[in-house]
Design a protein around this motif. Structure first.
Motif, PDB file in Angstrom:
ATOM      1  N   ASP A   4     -13.466   4.967   4.864  1.00  0.00           N
ATOM      2  CA  ASP A   4     -12.986   3.657   4.411  1.00  0.00           C
ATOM      3  C   ASP A   4     -13.960   2.582   4.887  1.00  0.00           C
ATOM      4  OD1 ASP A   4     -11.289   1.560   3.522  1.00  0.00           O
ATOM      5  OD2 ASP A   4     -10.545   1.349   5.574  1.00  0.00           O
TER       6      ASP A   4
ATOM      7  N   ILE B 247     -12.913  -0.546  -5.910  1.00  0.00           N
ATOM      8  CA  ILE B 247     -12.582  -0.613  -4.480  1.00  0.00           C
ATOM      9  C   ILE B 247     -12.136  -2.014  -4.048  1.00  0.00           C
ATOM     10  CG2 ILE B 247     -13.590  -0.460  -2.139  1.00  0.00           C
ATOM     11  CD1 ILE B 247     -15.256   1.784  -2.880  1.00  0.00           C
TER      12      ILE B 247
ATOM     13  N   TYR C 185      -4.707   8.384   8.035  1.00  0.00           N
ATOM     14  CA  TYR C 185      -3.753   7.814   7.084  1.00  0.00           C
ATOM     15  C   TYR C 185      -2.565   8.754   6.867  1.00  0.00           C
ATOM     16  CZ  TYR C 185      -6.958   4.092   5.443  1.00  0.00           C
ATOM     17  OH  TYR C 185      -7.779   3.000   5.336  1.00  0.00           O
TER      18      TYR C 185
ATOM     19  N   ARG D   4     -14.586  10.845   0.692  1.00  0.00           N
ATOM     20  CA  ARG D   4     -13.597  10.437   1.700  1.00  0.00           C
ATOM     21  C   ARG D   4     -12.406  11.390   1.675  1.00  0.00           C
ATOM     22  NH1 ARG D   4     -10.445   4.548   1.502  1.00  0.00           N
ATOM     23  NH2 ARG D   4      -8.962   4.997   3.171  1.00  0.00           N
TER      24      ARG D   4
ATOM     25  N   LEU E 158       0.819  -1.212   0.000  1.00  0.00           N
ATOM     26  CA  LEU E 158       0.000   0.000   0.000  1.00  0.00           C
ATOM     27  C   LEU E 158       0.853   1.262   0.000  1.00  0.00           C
ATOM     28  CD1 LEU E 158      -2.910   0.969   0.160  1.00  0.00           C
ATOM     29  CD2 LEU E 158      -2.633   1.120   2.624  1.00  0.00           C
TER      30      LEU E 158
ATOM     31  N   ARG F  89       0.166   2.693  -3.967  1.00  0.00           N
ATOM     32  CA  ARG F  89      -1.094   3.428  -4.070  1.00  0.00           C
ATOM     33  C   ARG F  89      -1.062   4.730  -3.269  1.00  0.00           C
ATOM     34  NH1 ARG F  89      -5.617   3.004  -1.166  1.00  0.00           N
ATOM     35  NH2 ARG F  89      -7.505   3.795  -2.185  1.00  0.00           N
TER      36      ARG F  89
ATOM     37  N   ARG G  26     -16.774   8.073  -3.792  1.00  0.00           N
ATOM     38  CA  ARG G  26     -17.252   6.683  -3.858  1.00  0.00           C
ATOM     39  C   ARG G  26     -18.767   6.635  -4.005  1.00  0.00           C
ATOM     40  NH1 ARG G  26     -13.150   3.227  -0.004  1.00  0.00           N
ATOM     41  NH2 ARG G  26     -11.392   3.690  -1.336  1.00  0.00           N
TER      42      ARG G  26
HETATM   43  C1  IPM Z   1      -9.883   1.178   0.183  1.00  0.00           C
HETATM   44  C2  IPM Z   1      -9.010   0.084   0.702  1.00  0.00           C
HETATM   45  C3  IPM Z   1      -7.663   0.602   1.131  1.00  0.00           C
HETATM   46  C4  IPM Z   1      -7.815   1.684   2.150  1.00  0.00           C
HETATM   47  C5  IPM Z   1      -6.785  -0.536   1.615  1.00  0.00           C
HETATM   48  C6  IPM Z   1      -6.410  -1.459   0.494  1.00  0.00           C
HETATM   49  C7  IPM Z   1      -5.604  -0.067   2.370  1.00  0.00           C
HETATM   50  O1  IPM Z   1      -9.627  -0.580   1.737  1.00  0.00           O
HETATM   51  O2  IPM Z   1      -9.540   1.805  -0.818  1.00  0.00           O
HETATM   52  O3  IPM Z   1     -10.933   1.406   0.760  1.00  0.00           O
HETATM   53  O4  IPM Z   1      -8.048   1.439   3.315  1.00  0.00           O
HETATM   54  O5  IPM Z   1      -7.686   2.841   1.781  1.00  0.00           O
END
Ligand code: IPM
Ligand code: MG
Length: 357
Positions: free
Chosen positions: A246, A280, A138, A131, A87, A91, A105
């Motif tokens: 999330d 997702i 995070y 979000r 991760l 990403r 989303r």
């Molecule tokens: C999401 C996923 C991710 C997140 C994971 C893969 C870390 O659950 O995109 O919702 O928590 O951001």
């Protein structure tokens, strides 16, 4: 003709299967539409790349992506590589490096797909979760000390900044304003979390003054889960922190029938950098290679990408094609069908070619 440069990063698990399906549908749309072209470059970054090179992407990876108009992303995660490595190696550097602070989303019940909620059908659940995607829980701030000893500590610090909260609230209010119901729910946890979350609430109230036509309310995140299940029609646009959203978006996906249909867009609203579009559902190693991955989330996020690029007619056509195919019952097993990824993809491409779609 307008040409958009797309970076495809299929990455891990079923990522390559669904991205291939998405590109096939986008190809059919270009042929049908004739008004735009996508110039796609694929990158082999991800967990296999990590096993070969020790990194999920090259050091200049994000630098190389800057040249593109959008990123079409599959999934990251492999059973034999720690999740935080995959991760934070691919990403999140893209999301955070490109300041894609709005993660959008949408959730809707598609025709032919049943919600697990008994009395909820088509049209009853039509939400967009916004979000916060750049900070909060995070933020990546924290550390470990005295590793392995009884006195070991680990910290995981949530960061809320006035700039970060204000911009996501503005984005959410504006989005709510653009939707027919003009309804926004601000998710919080300011009863237990007395600092960042109280600031979050205050900024929501400040920003709300600039959107007098938007009706808004505030919900504690725990109570929000109950409301989503018990009173789904009372919700429309929803804004929440990185972690709260999330969790809520997984619940939303499940209530709409399957995570297999849920898309997401990581948006830099100021368009300084490319935005990133992905399903997702994640890498789903249990079904990788079986040819049954649901491509609908990827089609839906491809529609989000077209919308963002400025091709709303093509985006709408793609969604109409997806809805038709779902209504016809051409669906993968996760949503109760018997079709393969390829059959769903071909049916969607066929629908795109139809006169009345
Ligand atoms: C999401 C996923 C991710 C997140 C994971 C893969 C870390 O659950 O995109 O919702 O928590 O951001
Ligand atoms: Mg998630």
């Amino acid at each position: 003709m307008k040409t958009y440069r797309i970076a495809a990063i299929p990455a891990d698990g079923i990522g390559p299967e669904v991205i291939a399906a998405g590109l096939q549908a986008l190809e059919a749309l270009q042929r049908r539409d004739g008004g735009f072209r996508l110039d796609v470059t694929s990158f082999d970054w991800g967990s296999d790349y990590y096993k070969k090179t020790g990194a999920m992407m090259p050091e200049d990876g994000t630098e190389r992506l800057k040249a593109f108009d959008a990123i079409f992303f599959g999934a990251v995660g492999a059973p034999d590589v720690p999740d935080h490595t995959t991760l934070w190696g691919l990403r999140l550097p893209i999301c955070q490096g490109f300041d894609q602070y709005a993660n959008v989303r949408p959730t809707r019940i598609l025709p032919g797909i049943r919600s697990p909620l008994a009395d909820v059908g088509l049209g009853d659940l039509d939400w967009v979760i916004v979000r916060e995607n750049s900070e909060g829980e995070y933020s990546g701030i924290g550390g470990r000390a005295h590793k392995g000893l009884p006195e070991e500590v680990g910290t995981e610090v949530s960061i809320f900044t006035r700039v970060g909260v204000t911009r996501i609230m503005r984005y959410a209010f504006k989005l709510a304003q653009s939707r027919p119901r003009k309804l926004l729910t601000v998710v919080t946890k300011s009863n237990a979390q007395r600092f960042g979350m109280v600031m979050w609430d205050e900024i929501a109230a400040e920003v709300a003054k600039d959107y007098p036509d938007v009706t808004w309310d505030k919900m504690l995140v725990d109570a929000m889960t109950v409301r989503m299940v018990k009173n789904p029609r009372s919700l429309d646009t929803i804004v929440a922190t990185n972690l709260h959203a999330d969790i809520l978006s997984d619940l939303a996906g499940a209530l709409a029938g399957s995570l297999g249909v849920a898309p997401t867009a990581n948006i830099d609203p100021e368009r300084r950098y490319p935005s990133m579009f992905e399903p997702i559902h994640g890498s789903a190693f249990d079904i990788t290679g079986k040819g049954i991955a649901n491509p609908v989330a990827t089609f839906w996020t491809a529609a989000q990408m077209l919308e963002h690029l400025g091709e709303p007619a093509a985006a709408d056509r793609l969604m109409r094609a997806v809805e038709k195919v779902c209504a016809d019952g051409v669906m993968t097993p996760d949503v109760g069908g018997m079709a393969t990824t390829r059959q769903v993809t071909e049916a969607v491409c066929e629908a795109i070619r139809m006169e009345n779609i």
